[in-house]
Each structure stands twice: as C-alpha cells, then as structure tokens.
Design a protein around this motif. Sequence first.
Motif, PDB file in Angstrom:
ATOM      1  N   THR A  81      -1.659  -1.061  -4.336  1.00  0.00           N
ATOM      2  CA  THR A  81      -2.060   0.309  -4.665  1.00  0.00           C
ATOM      3  C   THR A  81      -0.809   1.165  -4.612  1.00  0.00           C
ATOM      4  O   THR A  81      -0.089   1.148  -3.614  1.00  0.00           O
ATOM      5  CB  THR A  81      -3.108   0.834  -3.669  1.00  0.00           C
ATOM      6  N   GLY A  82      -0.553   1.890  -5.685  1.00  0.00           N
ATOM      7  CA  GLY A  82       0.630   2.741  -5.729  1.00  0.00           C
ATOM      8  C   GLY A  82       0.852   3.255  -7.140  1.00  0.00           C
ATOM      9  O   GLY A  82      -0.087   3.320  -7.945  1.00  0.00           O
ATOM     10  N   SER A  83       2.085   3.576  -7.448  1.00  0.00           N
ATOM     11  CA  SER A  83       2.371   4.226  -8.734  1.00  0.00           C
ATOM     12  C   SER A  83       2.372   3.211  -9.878  1.00  0.00           C
ATOM     13  O   SER A  83       2.575   2.014  -9.680  1.00  0.00           O
ATOM     14  CB  SER A  83       3.723   4.928  -8.667  1.00  0.00           C
ATOM     15  N   THR A  94       0.829  -1.226   0.000  1.00  0.00           N
ATOM     16  CA  THR A  94       0.000   0.000   0.000  1.00  0.00           C
ATOM     17  C   THR A  94       0.862   1.274   0.000  1.00  0.00           C
ATOM     18  O   THR A  94       2.001   1.259   0.448  1.00  0.00           O
ATOM     19  CB  THR A  94      -0.943   0.008   1.230  1.00  0.00           C
ATOM     20  N   GLU A 116      -3.938  -1.115  -8.446  1.00  0.00           N
ATOM     21  CA  GLU A 116      -4.631   0.188  -8.408  1.00  0.00           C
ATOM     22  C   GLU A 116      -3.558   1.251  -8.544  1.00  0.00           C
ATOM     23  O   GLU A 116      -2.802   1.497  -7.610  1.00  0.00           O
ATOM     24  CB  GLU A 116      -5.367   0.359  -7.072  1.00  0.00           C
ATOM     25  N   LEU A 117      -3.485   1.892  -9.717  1.00  0.00           N
ATOM     26  CA  LEU A 117      -2.309   2.714 -10.019  1.00  0.00           C
ATOM     27  C   LEU A 117      -2.670   4.199 -10.162  1.00  0.00           C
ATOM     28  O   LEU A 117      -3.650   4.654  -9.604  1.00  0.00           O
ATOM     29  CB  LEU A 117      -1.632   2.144 -11.272  1.00  0.00           C
ATOM     30  N   GLY A 118      -1.882   4.909 -10.924  1.00  0.00           N
ATOM     31  CA  GLY A 118      -2.015   6.362 -10.983  1.00  0.00           C
ATOM     32  C   GLY A 118      -3.158   6.839 -11.861  1.00  0.00           C
ATOM     33  O   GLY A 118      -3.885   6.049 -12.466  1.00  0.00           O
ATOM     34  N   GLU A 153       1.393  12.216 -14.169  1.00  0.00           N
ATOM     35  CA  GLU A 153       0.800  12.406 -12.841  1.00  0.00           C
ATOM     36  C   GLU A 153       1.766  13.219 -11.978  1.00  0.00           C
ATOM     37  O   GLU A 153       2.901  12.806 -11.762  1.00  0.00           O
ATOM     38  CB  GLU A 153       0.531  11.041 -12.201  1.00  0.00           C
ATOM     39  N   CYS A 157      -4.937   9.715  -6.191  1.00  0.00           N
ATOM     40  CA  CYS A 157      -4.935   9.049  -7.508  1.00  0.00           C
ATOM     41  C   CYS A 157      -6.150   9.476  -8.333  1.00  0.00           C
ATOM     42  O   CYS A 157      -6.093   9.509  -9.555  1.00  0.00           O
ATOM     43  CB  CYS A 157      -4.939   7.541  -7.317  1.00  0.00           C
ATOM     44  N   THR A 190       5.740   1.281 -10.176  1.00  0.00           N
ATOM     45  CA  THR A 190       5.890   0.151  -9.246  1.00  0.00           C
ATOM     46  C   THR A 190       4.944  -0.982  -9.641  1.00  0.00           C
ATOM     47  O   THR A 190       5.309  -2.163  -9.559  1.00  0.00           O
ATOM     48  CB  THR A 190       5.621   0.606  -7.793  1.00  0.00           C
ATOM     49  N   GLU A 237       6.690   2.666   3.933  1.00  0.00           N
ATOM     50  CA  GLU A 237       7.665   2.920   5.006  1.00  0.00           C
ATOM     51  C   GLU A 237       7.519   4.352   5.545  1.00  0.00           C
ATOM     52  O   GLU A 237       8.027   4.677   6.615  1.00  0.00           O
ATOM     53  CB  GLU A 237       9.089   2.670   4.502  1.00  0.00           C
ATOM     54  N   PHE A 261     -14.068  -0.214  -7.989  1.00  0.00           N
ATOM     55  CA  PHE A 261     -13.100   0.881  -8.067  1.00  0.00           C
ATOM     56  C   PHE A 261     -11.821   0.355  -8.693  1.00  0.00           C
ATOM     57  O   PHE A 261     -11.284  -0.663  -8.268  1.00  0.00           O
ATOM     58  CB  PHE A 261     -12.813   1.433  -6.662  1.00  0.00           C
ATOM     59  N   LYS A 308       2.307  -5.055   3.468  1.00  0.00           N
ATOM     60  CA  LYS A 308       3.484  -4.178   3.525  1.00  0.00           C
ATOM     61  C   LYS A 308       3.040  -2.738   3.274  1.00  0.00           C
ATOM     62  O   LYS A 308       2.825  -2.335   2.140  1.00  0.00           O
ATOM     63  CB  LYS A 308       4.541  -4.559   2.481  1.00  0.00           C
ATOM     64  N   PHE A 323      -6.454   1.837   2.542  1.00  0.00           N
ATOM     65  CA  PHE A 323      -6.044   0.736   1.652  1.00  0.00           C
ATOM     66  C   PHE A 323      -5.692  -0.527   2.433  1.00  0.00           C
ATOM     67  O   PHE A 323      -6.005  -1.632   1.998  1.00  0.00           O
ATOM     68  CB  PHE A 323      -4.888   1.165   0.740  1.00  0.00           C
ATOM     69  N   TRP A 348       1.454   5.638   0.795  1.00  0.00           N
ATOM     70  CA  TRP A 348       1.353   6.525   1.962  1.00  0.00           C
ATOM     71  C   TRP A 348       0.130   7.427   1.889  1.00  0.00           C
ATOM     72  O   TRP A 348      -0.224   8.065   2.855  1.00  0.00           O
ATOM     73  CB  TRP A 348       2.623   7.393   2.075  1.00  0.00           C
ATOM     74  N   ASN A 349      -0.517   7.527   0.732  1.00  0.00           N
ATOM     75  CA  ASN A 349      -1.499   8.609   0.615  1.00  0.00           C
ATOM     76  C   ASN A 349      -2.879   8.256   1.150  1.00  0.00           C
ATOM     77  O   ASN A 349      -3.760   9.122   1.184  1.00  0.00           O
ATOM     78  CB  ASN A 349      -1.557   9.152  -0.815  1.00  0.00           C
TER      79      ASN A 349
HETATM   80  P1  NAD Z   1       4.848   3.802  -4.823  1.00  0.00           P
HETATM   81  O1  NAD Z   1       4.539   3.005  -6.023  1.00  0.00           O
HETATM   82  O2  NAD Z   1       6.158   4.515  -4.733  1.00  0.00           O
HETATM   83  O3  NAD Z   1       4.799   2.904  -3.509  1.00  0.00           O
HETATM   84  C1  NAD Z   1       3.660   2.142  -3.171  1.00  0.00           C
HETATM   85  C2  NAD Z   1       4.083   0.954  -2.348  1.00  0.00           C
HETATM   86  O4  NAD Z   1       4.885   0.091  -3.160  1.00  0.00           O
HETATM   87  C3  NAD Z   1       4.939   1.315  -1.131  1.00  0.00           C
HETATM   88  O5  NAD Z   1       4.582   0.479  -0.056  1.00  0.00           O
HETATM   89  C4  NAD Z   1       6.347   1.005  -1.617  1.00  0.00           C
HETATM   90  O6  NAD Z   1       7.252   0.714  -0.570  1.00  0.00           O
HETATM   91  C5  NAD Z   1       6.086  -0.220  -2.492  1.00  0.00           C
HETATM   92  N1  NAD Z   1       7.126  -0.510  -3.493  1.00  0.00           N
HETATM   93  C6  NAD Z   1       8.016   0.345  -4.056  1.00  0.00           C
HETATM   94  N2  NAD Z   1       8.812  -0.303  -4.922  1.00  0.00           N
HETATM   95  C7  NAD Z   1       8.420  -1.599  -4.934  1.00  0.00           C
HETATM   96  C8  NAD Z   1       8.845  -2.758  -5.645  1.00  0.00           C
HETATM   97  N3  NAD Z   1       9.850  -2.726  -6.525  1.00  0.00           N
HETATM   98  N4  NAD Z   1       8.189  -3.925  -5.427  1.00  0.00           N
HETATM   99  C9  NAD Z   1       7.158  -3.979  -4.564  1.00  0.00           C
HETATM  100  N5  NAD Z   1       6.731  -2.919  -3.852  1.00  0.00           N
HETATM  101  C10 NAD Z   1       7.337  -1.732  -4.030  1.00  0.00           C
HETATM  102  O7  NAD Z   1       3.654   4.830  -4.641  1.00  0.00           O
HETATM  103  P2  NAD Z   1       3.473   5.962  -3.543  1.00  0.00           P
HETATM  104  O8  NAD Z   1       4.383   7.101  -3.870  1.00  0.00           O
HETATM  105  O9  NAD Z   1       3.547   5.366  -2.177  1.00  0.00           O
HETATM  106  O10 NAD Z   1       1.952   6.378  -3.798  1.00  0.00           O
HETATM  107  C11 NAD Z   1       1.581   7.300  -4.751  1.00  0.00           C
HETATM  108  C12 NAD Z   1       1.112   6.605  -6.018  1.00  0.00           C
HETATM  109  O11 NAD Z   1       0.048   5.708  -5.712  1.00  0.00           O
HETATM  110  C13 NAD Z   1       0.536   7.554  -7.053  1.00  0.00           C
HETATM  111  O12 NAD Z   1       0.984   7.196  -8.331  1.00  0.00           O
HETATM  112  C14 NAD Z   1      -0.964   7.330  -6.945  1.00  0.00           C
HETATM  113  O13 NAD Z   1      -1.699   7.654  -8.087  1.00  0.00           O
HETATM  114  C15 NAD Z   1      -1.032   5.893  -6.621  1.00  0.00           C
HETATM  115  N6  NAD Z   1      -2.307   5.581  -5.976  1.00  0.00           N
HETATM  116  C16 NAD Z   1      -3.246   4.849  -6.660  1.00  0.00           C
HETATM  117  C17 NAD Z   1      -4.484   4.587  -6.080  1.00  0.00           C
HETATM  118  C18 NAD Z   1      -5.537   3.790  -6.780  1.00  0.00           C
HETATM  119  O14 NAD Z   1      -6.409   3.261  -6.097  1.00  0.00           O
HETATM  120  N7  NAD Z   1      -5.521   3.654  -8.081  1.00  0.00           N
HETATM  121  C19 NAD Z   1      -4.750   5.073  -4.805  1.00  0.00           C
HETATM  122  C20 NAD Z   1      -3.774   5.803  -4.136  1.00  0.00           C
HETATM  123  C21 NAD Z   1      -2.547   6.043  -4.731  1.00  0.00           C
END
Ligand code: NAD
Length: 471
Positions: free
Chosen positions: A221-223, A143, A244-246, A378, A278, A226, A172, A443, A169, A151, A145-146
């Motif tokens: 959920t993240g970028s 998940t 669930e990405l950007g 983004e 996001c 990633t 951090e 979603f 996880k 999540f 940080w946002n």
């Molecule tokens: P991030 O991708 O940097 O990190 C997300 C998570 O992935 C963190 O826990 C991080 O430690 C982990 N991670 C990083 N590298 C990894 C790897 N190689 N393998 C496995 N895990 C890894 O994203 P962020 O900066 O924490 O969050 C912001 C992003 O999340 C934005 O792009 C935003 O659009 C997206 N987001 C999407 C949604 C959605 O539901 N679609 C919701 C919230 C945020």
Amino acid sequence: MHNIEHIYIDGTFVTPQGQDVADLFAPSTGEKIGQVRLGNVADTHAAIAAAKRAFPAMSRTSKEERIAMLLSLRDAVSARTEDMAAAMTEEYGAPHYFTTFSVARTATAFEEMAKTVDTYPFRRTMGRAEVSMEPLGVVAAITPWNSNFGFICSKLATAIAAGSTIVIKPSEMSAIQTQVLTEALHSAGLPSGVFNIVNGYGHVVGAELSRHPDIAKISFTGSTATGRAILTAAADTFKRVTLELGGKGPQLLLDDVDLDQAIPKIAMAGFNNSGQACVAGTRILAPESRYDEVASRLKAFVDTLKVGDSRAEEVQIGPMVSEKQWERVQSYIRLGIQEGASLLVGGEGRPEGLERGWFVQPTIFTGVSNDMRIAREEIFGPVLCLLSYRDEEEAVAIANDTDYGLQSYVYATDQERAKRVAGQLETGRVVINGAPHEPLAPFGGFKHSGIGREFGTFGLDAFMEPRAVLS
Ligand code: NAD
C-alpha cells in the motif's frame, strides 16, 4: 525522546545490523521527538530466512489454529489501544476521529479475517477436479505512513488466514507507532518467525523484498510511483502482487442532492484524514444549475472547520505528516493559482494562529477544469477541486476521465438513480450518500489505483494459489 533501536525477527526484538538512523518529528510542532535505527539488506535477509523456516509448520495449521491466532492477535492489540492512539497522535498528528477509527480497526482487522476464514472454502469440487487453496509461501508487506496500524494488521491477518508467514516493512516515518504495535503483536505469543517486522528505507529494505527469490508475494500500500517500481522489480521472480495505490476520487452531486445532509459529508470525504487519504474525494462535481449554491455552502462549512493540534479532540484537520509533505501541498496550491483556478477558501501558508507545525489551510478551488494538474494529480493534502457538469452523462465522463480508480462518491435523494450512476463509475468502491465502511467488501482500485483487492474473501483469495487435482 523516543529511541527506536530494535526490529523484530524470529520472535525476538533485535538490534539491526544496519547503521542508518532517521529522525522522527511531531507534525503538530515540527519538533524532533526521536530517532529510529534502520534495518539494511542483511537484516532483510535474516527476516526472510526466519519467515521461510516458519512457513512449513504454518502452512499445515488447521483453520481452527489460524482462527485462534487471529483472535489472540485481536486481544493483544486491544490491550494496547491507549498507547497506540497516543503514538499515532504524537508521531502522525492524525485528527482524533481518524485515530479512533484506525486504532479500533487494528483489532477488528483480525476479527473480520477470523470470520472470513471460518467460512472460507479451502477445498472445493469443480467438475471432476478436487481444488485446494494453498498458501503462496513467504509474503512481504510494505506499508505507508498514513494508516500504519490498519495496513500492517490487515495484511498480517490475511497472511495468517492463508497459512503464510510474513515480513513487514512499515514506513520509516511511523517507527514509534510500529514499536507499540510490535510489542502488542509479540505478546500474542505466535510461533517464532511467523511475522517479522523490519524498519528501513523503501529503496533498501522495500527494494530487497521486492526482488528476493524467497518472497512469493508482495502486498503493498502506497503511492502509484512506488507501486510501479515494485511491480517491475517483482517481475523477474513472478511474484504475486497486490498493489493498493493512489486516488483522485470524484464526488458526484446529482441535481436532486439534499445539500443540508450532504455538504458536511462531501467536505469531510475530501478532507478525510487532513486530506492524507487514498480514498479522499478530491474532485467535487456539481451540476451547473446548482454550482454557485454548492460553492457557497461548502465555503460556509469550511469556515467552521477546526484546524490544529490533534491532541484537541474537536480538531477536524490536523497537520501534514512532514515538512516535505507540507511543501508539496503548498506547491500544488501555487500551481492551482497559476493554472487559472480561483480560491473559494484557503490558500498558501499556515492557517491564522498556527505559527508552527505543518498545518495547511483547508483549500477549495473553483473554476477548475478536469485537465488541470490540480484535478489530475494526487495532492495528498486538504486541497479540493470544484468542477461543474451539464448533465449526468458528462458527470460520469468527467468522473472517469482520470488515471486513478480507487473510490468515488455519489450523492442523490433518489437512491435508485444514485445506484444507476454508481454502476457506471470506474472505481473499486462507490460510496452512496456517505455510507459507512464495509470491512467484508473488497477494497482496491481500477486502473493506476492498483492491482487486486484486499479484505474479506477477495483479500484471502489473493494470498492463495489454487491446486486442481484431477482423478
Ligand atoms: P510511498 O509509496 O512513498 O511509500 C510506501 C511504502 O513503500 C513505504 O514503506 C516506503 O518506504 C516504501 N518504498 C518506497 N520506495 C520503495 C521501493 N523502491 N521499493 C519498495 N518499497 C518502497 O507512499 P507514502 O508516501 O508512504 O504513502 C502515501 C501514498 O500511499 C499515497 O499515494 C496514497 O494514495 C497511497 N495509499 C494508498 C492506499 C490504498 O489502499 N490504495 C491507502 C493508503 C495510502
């Protein structure tokens, strides 16, 4: 100072074997407020092993037992609402309105999933086949940080509903929030190993979860970057993935839009959660005939926005989560100017009167074309683009001309027309005239915004494997 020394494995708070320590900061001041000791690969293995041991019993639980677990988790987090809000305000700096929504959703995520399980058809007859929906095995949740609480809890709730066990996880950067939440979840008294929570770096703990053969599914959920790395790592073992990405959400203002009603909604959908959302509607598409009017009204509204320390309840825009994120947003403001867009409001540097903390001026660019990088990438901060279109067809074409496809917005007085336009948008959700969140609706995103859906029955389906028995 907060010293987060433990992770949660097999129903117990344990000291990680990992030796890495990360600093934690208060975004509103930029000051260090604590440290977290991070888990490593060995800790990840211990968490996976605990979840694997707990899986057989969890997979055999009845619907009623799962509902009881979900409701006790709801009660457990509800009891810590104030502590969770305080941690989120200090460590993340989210505005009061977003913290309130997010903390409330932590409890409702369990309640909504309990309702979903109650009516979910785990056994179905299809033609001559008896189909049963089976839990996949051990699930990993990774998940950002946002929205740490939201999540973690929506993914945990879905795992429990499915009869799976889980290793989580979190980011951090959210360790203080995770600590409060883990204490709350622990107090619900679930069997040991059903959920395990490991703080750690993405390239260490996240990467190990993404490749480990005992993980059946990743819910991430993240970028988008990633998400791509996880998808690649998961391929070897054919893990199921929900990503669930950007996003780069378009906001379509049709020419009959009532701007008195819409302007505050449009601005706040763009600046949602200080722009760190996001689902933020970061591309505002106005008809040529009303472009100047939209621009001047948006400027007037943004001039009234209160930016500052989110401990003040009236603040609408808080700081960026980290110095790195602040630098990134500044670099996009510079890029917009270099690309030839004009500043309607905002710009580089901190807002007046805020000398410390990672605050950004809410910024809107005019004269933007959809091929500029500020319109395509983004930014994840309070920086919006105002574009113009000639007719409805062009509006839809610009809205869909993006790699992303998470959430879009339509504003119109004629509701039927708004729905007709909504039906042409390539996004997982379309919000008409600022309609509220619907937790039972799917979603997730089209295109590079992800794979699969969360919430409700679509979310639960994604945690299950159908088995058809033919006799
Ligand atoms: P991030 O991708 O940097 O990190 C997300 C998570 O992935 C963190 O826990 C991080 O430690 C982990 N991670 C990083 N590298 C990894 C790897 N190689 N393998 C496995 N895990 C890894 O994203 P962020 O900066 O924490 O969050 C912001 C992003 O999340 C934005 O792009 C935003 O659009 C997206 N987001 C999407 C949604 C959605 O539901 N679609 C919701 C919230 C945020």
